[in-house]
Design an enzyme around this catalytic site. Structure first.
Site, short mmCIF file in Angstrom:
data_model
loop_
_atom_site.label_atom_id
_atom_site.label_comp_id
_atom_site.label_asym_id
_atom_site.label_seq_id
_atom_site.Cartn_x
_atom_site.Cartn_y
_atom_site.Cartn_z
N GLY A 70 1.09 -1.03 -0.08
CA GLY A 70 0.08 0.13 0.18
C GLY A 70 0.91 1.15 0.03
O GLY A 70 2.28 1.10 -0.18
N GLY B 163 3.39 3.14 1.29
CA GLY B 163 4.11 2.92 2.33
C GLY B 163 4.98 4.13 2.74
O GLY B 163 5.66 4.49 4.03
N ARG C 269 -4.69 1.77 -9.13
CA ARG C 269 -3.62 0.73 -9.68
C ARG C 269 -4.62 -0.60 -9.84
O ARG C 269 -5.53 -0.59 -9.73
CB ARG C 269 -2.46 0.51 -8.82
CG ARG C 269 -1.92 1.75 -8.28
CD ARG C 269 -1.48 1.50 -6.83
NE ARG C 269 -0.92 2.75 -6.37
CZ ARG C 269 0.40 3.17 -6.24
NH1 ARG C 269 1.44 2.31 -6.62
NH2 ARG C 269 0.71 4.33 -5.60
N ASP D 75 1.29 -3.28 -9.05
CA ASP D 75 0.94 -2.04 -8.08
C ASP D 75 1.25 -0.81 -8.76
O ASP D 75 1.10 0.23 -8.27
CB ASP D 75 1.20 -2.39 -6.90
CG ASP D 75 2.76 -2.72 -6.51
OD1 ASP D 75 3.22 -3.65 -7.26
OD2 ASP D 75 3.33 -1.92 -6.07
#
Length: 465
Positions: free
Chosen positions: A93, A95, A189, A257
């Site tokens: 995610g 970060g 994404r 991602d």
């Protein structure tokens, strides 16, 4: 034709609220010891009505992250999963960044201001949430060069040095820290959809699909929104893959991602421009198998898009998704022809594939650099004094005669330069050394000006048909 975007009046938005609280977690930006403004992209800022900010206001918003008026009241760390080098990872995610604001440009497109290096989030996985200043400088160079070469890319909006000393294993440490802001056509994404599918959350998948179609593609959902969305992503990502090849660019980390469902390139880590047309050229030192090598980027992106199709299965049967996926190779071929002709400065036509094959064969056989080739043959006629003898180039020249020059293909004085504008690793490192050793930012600013001049000479990109 200038690449300067249409000027805009500030137009804030909060469309992401339609997906909350399932899509993101509210976070707080890091409190940095210093905020030294190093780069502000006023050309990009003009496109969203923010070019009138004073430097103090700019630092307040993009270094201290005081909210912009009438958009997000608090930053949001986005949640997503993804395949990383083909291994599924549910523990990722945002970060070291977050969504800071949403706003519309002069054409009415919904855009995001997202960050990098702005502190830890719940998805940092023990990381420090920071960005090195060198990483920020590299992102400026990547996005400026790609934008000039017609690639659909995020734009580096702001770099502010934070006064922090960071420890890194892959560069001399301690090194300087920075907070970066990018302007992007969303941060949705493939991995965003993968996370919803992983949690068997069909209602969220449906909401994500509706959001992307209505807010990012400006389309009314039809009888099969999932297949409709996949079709748009196939079209945009096939064009993205072709644009990388024609630019001679290697992204380095084409994980799912890192693939935006708008087909916009973003998130630049170990990128490089390859000097030569070398299919095996890699950008990431950790890409030991060459999974994301120059010549495998279309394959990698197509594979990622297939993971989106898998994620959309709870919304529709497989056959319409498969039908959309199968369009990718032909769309990629069309985009290669369109983009190669655009950079060459000739009107696309029949025989483009044979002409491109001859050009690539000439570059590979003779060791001619990609940028040099396009510079010397701009407008379909070899520049005076350029040496392209030999059977390989005669075959290419014979095929090229069938193509007309684009109007004004060589009108800009850039094409009279002896050398092309390139962005190879040696120059990237030299620009950084000047900053690191002497705090000399002149080479960076000079390079950005040279890149933008080349962009003006090339004109507006060919877009997606």
């Amino acid at each position: 034709m200038s690449k300067t975007p249409q000027a805009a009046i500030y137009s804030p938005a909060i469309q992401i609220d339609a997906l909350m609280p399932d899509i993101a977690t509210p976070v707080v930006a890091a409190d940095f010891p210093q905020t030294l403004l190093r780069f502000r992209n006023d050309r990009a800022a003009a496109s969203v009505g923010l070019d009138g900010l004073s430097d103090d206001q700019w630092i307040a918003h993009f270094g201290r992250f005081t909210p912009l008026p009438d958009t997000l009241a608090q930053p949001l760390a986005l949640r997503y999963h993804g395949h990383q080098f083909r291994h599924y990872n549910p523990d990722i995610g945002d970060g070291r960044g977050f969504l800071f604001a949403q706003l519309r440009d002069g054409a009415g497109r919904l855009l995001d201001l997202g960050t990098k290096g702005t502190g830890p989030t719940p998805y940092s996985r023990a990381g420090d949430g920071r960005l090195t200043l060198k990483g920020g400088v590299r992102e400026i160079l990547a996005t400026e060069m790609l934008e000039a070469l017609g690639v659909n890319t995020s734009r580096t909006f702001s770099i502010i040095e934070t006064g922090e000393a960071l420890e890194r294993n892959d560069e001399p440490s301690p090194t300087r820290g920075a907070a970066m802001v990018r302007l992007s056509h969303s941060h949705m994404r493939i991995g965003t959809f993968q996370r919803a599918a992983f949690h068997d959350d069909a209602p969220l998948l449906a909401r994500l699909t509706d959001y992307v179609l209505t807010q990012l593609y400006d389309e009314v959902p039809g009888d099969n929104p999932a297949a409709q969305l996949l079709g748009r992503v196939v079209e945009r990502t096939a064009d993205l893959a072709a644009s990388y090849m024609v630019a001679g660019f290697v992204h380095g980390v084409l994980n799912s991602d890192n693939i935006n469902v708008t087909g916009e390139s973003f998130d630049y880590g170990p990128w490089r421009f390859t000097p030569l047309w070398d299919a095996g050229f890699t950008a990431a030192y950790f890409d030991h198998q060459g999974l994301y090598a120059f010549g495998r980027q279309a394959e990698a992106i197509h594979w990622d898009v297939a993971q989106l199709a898998v994620s959309l299965r709870p919304l529709t049967d497989a056959p319409p998704l498969i039908a959309q996926l199968e369009r990718f190779p032909a769309l990629y071929g069309d985009a290669m022809a369109r983009r190669f002709c655009w950079r060459l400065g000739v009107v696309p036509g029949d025989g483009a594939n044979a002409m491109i094959e001859a050009a690539v064969r000439g570059m590979v056989t003779t060791g001619t650099e990609i940028d040099r080739f396009f510079h010397d043959w701009r407008g379909g006629v070899v520049r005076d004094g350029a040496d392209y003898g030999g059977a390989e180039w005669r075959a290419f020249a014979d095929l090229l005669r069938e193509f007309d020059a684009m109007p004004g293909a060589r009108a800009h004085d850039h094409w009279a330069d002896d050398a092309p504008c390139s962005m190879h690793i040696e120059e990237v490192e030299a620009i950084w050394r000047a900053i690191d050793a002497d705090d000399d930012w002149r080479p960076l600013h000079a390079k950005v000006a040279a890149i933008r001049r080349m962009g003006d000479a090339l004109g507006a990109g060919p877009g997606v048909v």
